[in-house]
Structures are given as structure tokens and as C-alpha cells.
Design a protein around this motif. Sequence first.
Motif, short mmCIF file in Angstrom:
data_model
loop_
_atom_site.label_atom_id
_atom_site.label_comp_id
_atom_site.label_asym_id
_atom_site.label_seq_id
_atom_site.Cartn_x
_atom_site.Cartn_y
_atom_site.Cartn_z
N PRO A 227 0.81 -1.22 0.00
CA PRO A 227 0.00 0.00 0.00
C PRO A 227 0.84 1.26 0.00
CG PRO A 227 0.00 -1.01 2.18
CD PRO A 227 0.67 -1.98 1.26
N ARG A 228 0.25 2.32 -0.51
CA ARG A 228 0.80 3.66 -0.48
C ARG A 228 2.14 3.77 -1.21
NH1 ARG A 228 -2.07 6.29 3.83
NH2 ARG A 228 -0.82 8.14 3.42
N GLY A 229 2.32 2.94 -2.24
CA GLY A 229 3.55 3.01 -3.02
C GLY A 229 4.79 2.75 -2.19
N SER A 230 4.67 1.90 -1.19
CA SER A 230 5.75 1.71 -0.23
C SER A 230 6.89 0.86 -0.79
CB SER A 230 5.21 1.01 1.03
OG SER A 230 4.19 1.78 1.64
N HIS A 231 8.05 1.03 -0.20
CA HIS A 231 9.19 0.15 -0.46
C HIS A 231 8.84 -1.25 0.05
CE1 HIS A 231 13.26 -1.54 -0.11
NE2 HIS A 231 13.66 -0.57 -0.92
N MET A 232 9.40 -2.25 -0.58
CA MET A 232 9.07 -3.62 -0.20
C MET A 232 9.50 -3.98 1.21
SD MET A 232 7.51 -5.34 -2.63
CE MET A 232 7.13 -5.14 -4.38
N SER A 233 10.62 -3.41 1.67
CA SER A 233 11.15 -3.88 2.95
C SER A 233 11.63 -2.77 3.88
CB SER A 233 12.32 -4.85 2.70
OG SER A 233 13.37 -4.20 2.00
N VAL A 234 11.58 -1.51 3.46
CA VAL A 234 12.05 -0.41 4.28
C VAL A 234 10.88 0.50 4.60
CG1 VAL A 234 13.70 1.49 4.49
CG2 VAL A 234 14.30 -0.53 3.13
N SER A 235 10.77 0.92 5.86
CA SER A 235 9.63 1.76 6.27
C SER A 235 10.08 2.76 7.33
CB SER A 235 8.52 0.87 6.82
OG SER A 235 7.38 1.62 7.14
N PRO A 236 9.52 4.01 7.28
CA PRO A 236 8.54 4.50 6.31
C PRO A 236 9.19 5.04 5.04
CG PRO A 236 8.90 6.14 8.01
CD PRO A 236 9.75 4.95 8.38
N ASP A 277 13.16 -0.64 15.13
CA ASP A 277 14.15 -0.87 14.08
C ASP A 277 13.46 -1.03 12.74
OD1 ASP A 277 13.38 -3.61 13.65
OD2 ASP A 277 14.69 -4.23 15.29
N GLN A 278 14.27 -1.08 11.68
CA GLN A 278 13.75 -1.10 10.32
C GLN A 278 12.82 -2.28 10.07
OE1 GLN A 278 13.03 0.90 7.66
NE2 GLN A 278 15.19 1.48 7.61
N ASN A 279 13.21 -3.46 10.51
CA ASN A 279 12.40 -4.64 10.25
C ASN A 279 11.05 -4.56 10.95
OD1 ASN A 279 14.31 -5.91 8.62
ND2 ASN A 279 15.36 -6.83 10.37
N LEU A 280 11.04 -4.06 12.18
CA LEU A 280 9.78 -3.95 12.92
C LEU A 280 8.88 -2.88 12.29
CD1 LEU A 280 11.11 -4.31 16.57
CD2 LEU A 280 9.47 -5.83 15.41
N ARG A 281 9.45 -1.78 11.86
CA ARG A 281 8.64 -0.74 11.22
C ARG A 281 7.99 -1.27 9.94
NH1 ARG A 281 12.94 2.49 12.95
NH2 ARG A 281 13.89 2.67 10.87
N SER A 282 8.74 -2.06 9.19
CA SER A 282 8.17 -2.64 7.97
C SER A 282 7.04 -3.61 8.32
CB SER A 282 9.27 -3.35 7.18
OG SER A 282 8.77 -3.87 5.98
N ARG A 283 7.24 -4.40 9.37
CA ARG A 283 6.23 -5.38 9.78
C ARG A 283 4.97 -4.69 10.29
NH1 ARG A 283 8.53 -9.30 14.12
NH2 ARG A 283 10.16 -9.32 12.51
#
Length: 385
Positions: A227-236, A277-283
Motif C-alpha cells: 500500500p501507499r507506493g511503499s518500499h518492499m522492505s524499508v519503512s517509512p 528498528d527497520q524490520n519492525l517498522r516494515s512489519r
Amino acid sequence: MKPLEGLKIVTVEHFAAGPYGSMLLADLGATVIKVENVKTGGDPARRLGPHFLGDNDSLVFQGWNTCKQSLALDLKDPDDRRAFESVVRTADAVMNNLRGDQPGRIGLDYASLRHLNPKLVCLHISAYGRNNSRAAWPGYDYLMQAEAGLMHLTGDPSADPTRFGVSIIDFMTGTLGVTGLLAGVLKARTSGEGSDVDVSLFDVALHQLGYVGTWYLNEGIESNRVPRGSHMSVSPVQTFTSADGWLYVMCMTEQFWRLMLEKLGRQDLAEDPRFVDQNLRSRHRDELTPILDREFARQTTKHWLKVFEGTLPIAPIYTVKEALDNPFVQEVEMISAVPHSSRPDMRLLASPLRFNGQRPRQRAGSAFGADNAGLLRAEARPVNG
């Protein structure tokens, strides 16, 4: 500065991929001779509307054919074939973007032309390649986006499969094609031996899968639209709503994440166990998005651009009009004046390359067959049909 001055390219092309690639060379100073079918009125892009420039010319055509010459011939006619070969004899390369089975049939490959010039490089841009079960298949950009999985990855998960807004595979294939052509020419100048160079829309489209393809090949991961044109694995890394529009924000590093929170006054989110962390934000992207939406919605797009200017990777999401009217586009001179006989005030997108700080100057592509007399010997047959 025209760094490719002295390079001579003969091209049998139409529509987008070939013309876009050869235009890059022409704008950089190469002599690009566009061979057009005298029986059909030339490149169909000349008649691609709705915006025309007099007889047998259009804004679409000019957008892909600046700085080129036009040679109108029938390559199946013996006299015109001889005229074509007289031009090829002094060329560095011949390129085409025909169906994969056509170059061999009409003599545009290295085996057919090497007797004219052993250093000749022959670039073939096709839909699926020249030496496989699909060689005779017609094909276009959007079909490649579909079959290569790109449409499956584009757009919102709740929407239908969606293509890119422009013919990006055509443009990428043209660019990669002329990269191969230049590599072949460099090799030929040292070895004395030319070559065939092949690139296909399908191969290039598949290559654009990048790390998504690598993940599947090595880990069996099947990526989907996010959703929202997001990166596959990095958030936000995604779109956010402002008070009057949309923004795209890219917190690709922890430093950018913490900078954004500081400017938003939400340092508390850095300690939230869902986002540490990055992984949790993506999840937990679906939980983070509405929180940040509320923060960005407090002010206008212009406000946030000023707040984060030069520190956080952020951009407004513009319409085409807004994108081209953007003052920064004028500052970097990405629009050039290219006068046309039917449109003296014609403007086109400039070359994206600079040499010694200057973009190459452009001129309008030649009218259909306008360069026959100059390119061919005095006894050459005039344009007919």
C-alpha cells in the motif's frame, strides 16, 4: 559539446524504443540517419495524434527524433537497397527495432552487411529476441510489463494490476540498446571486427525486477503490491497525506527516521516497541501509516518541504502540469526551445546529460525524406510514392 561527433548511425526504426535510443546518440552529436519506408509515409509516430505539426509530423514524433536526418527508401527495391548500402558503407553502426525475425530476412544483420564494412556494429532491438520460439512475435511495452510481473507489483493492493504511467520499458530498452551499440563500436575500433548486438523488451522488463527477482530466485519469496507506493522492505518509505495534497517520504536510514521524528515532534515513536528498528517498522507499517498521516496532515505540502529542505529525502507528488511548471525544472534547464517550421515556439524535454556543465542543444527531426538529396549521390532516385 557534442562528444559523439564523427559517429555515424543508420537506423531502421519506428515508434519508441529504437527512436528513443538513437535520439540519445543524435543529441550527443552522432550523425543519425533514420531510414523510413517510402511506401508507408515513414515512421507511424509521425501520424500519432492528437497534436500534429503540419503534414506527416507530430509532437510525439519530435519527442523521440530530435537531431536526426530522414532517408525515405524502400529496402525491398533493388535501387533503394543499393542507395541504403552506399550510406551504410561509411557507417559505424546499423540499428533496427523490428520484429525479431525481420533483420535476417531483409539483410540488417552483421552477416548481411559485413561485406560493406567489417567494423560495422548491428544493433537489434526486438520484442522477444531474434533466436527463440518468439522471434516472429510482435510485442509492445505494456505486454512486457504484464508478463514480467511489473504490473503485479505496481499500484495499490486493492486495485487491479496497473502499468507504469509511461512507456518505461521502451525507454529503458532503447537506452540499454545504444549502450551495447557504443560498446560494440569501441571494440570494433580496436579489433577491426564488428558484431551483432541484441536487446529485447522482454529481457529488459524482466531485468527491472531487480532485488524482487533476486529474492524469489534465492529465497522463493513472492513479492506483491504494497500500500501507499511503499518500499518492499524499508519503512517509512511511502506516500503521506498533507493538509492540501500528498508527499513521498523516504526514511531509508535510521538517521533519516530519527530526523523526521524530531521535526514532527514525535520522538516518542522511536521508543515504541513496534517501531524501534527497520524490520519492525516494515512489519508494522499498517499501524505506523495512520500515525504519520495525522502528523503530516497538520500542515501543507509546501510547509513540510520547507521544514525538511535538504535534510530528509522528501518530494511533493505532482501532476504532470505541476511537474513541468516546477521552477526547479527551469533552474536545471530540463526544457529546451526546439523551433519547428510548423511550430516556432516548440519546447521539448532536454537531454538529461551534461558535458562541461552544458546540455547538448537540440534541433527538430527532419521532415519525411528531407535528407534524401543530401545523403545520396546526385543520381539517386528521388523520393516517390
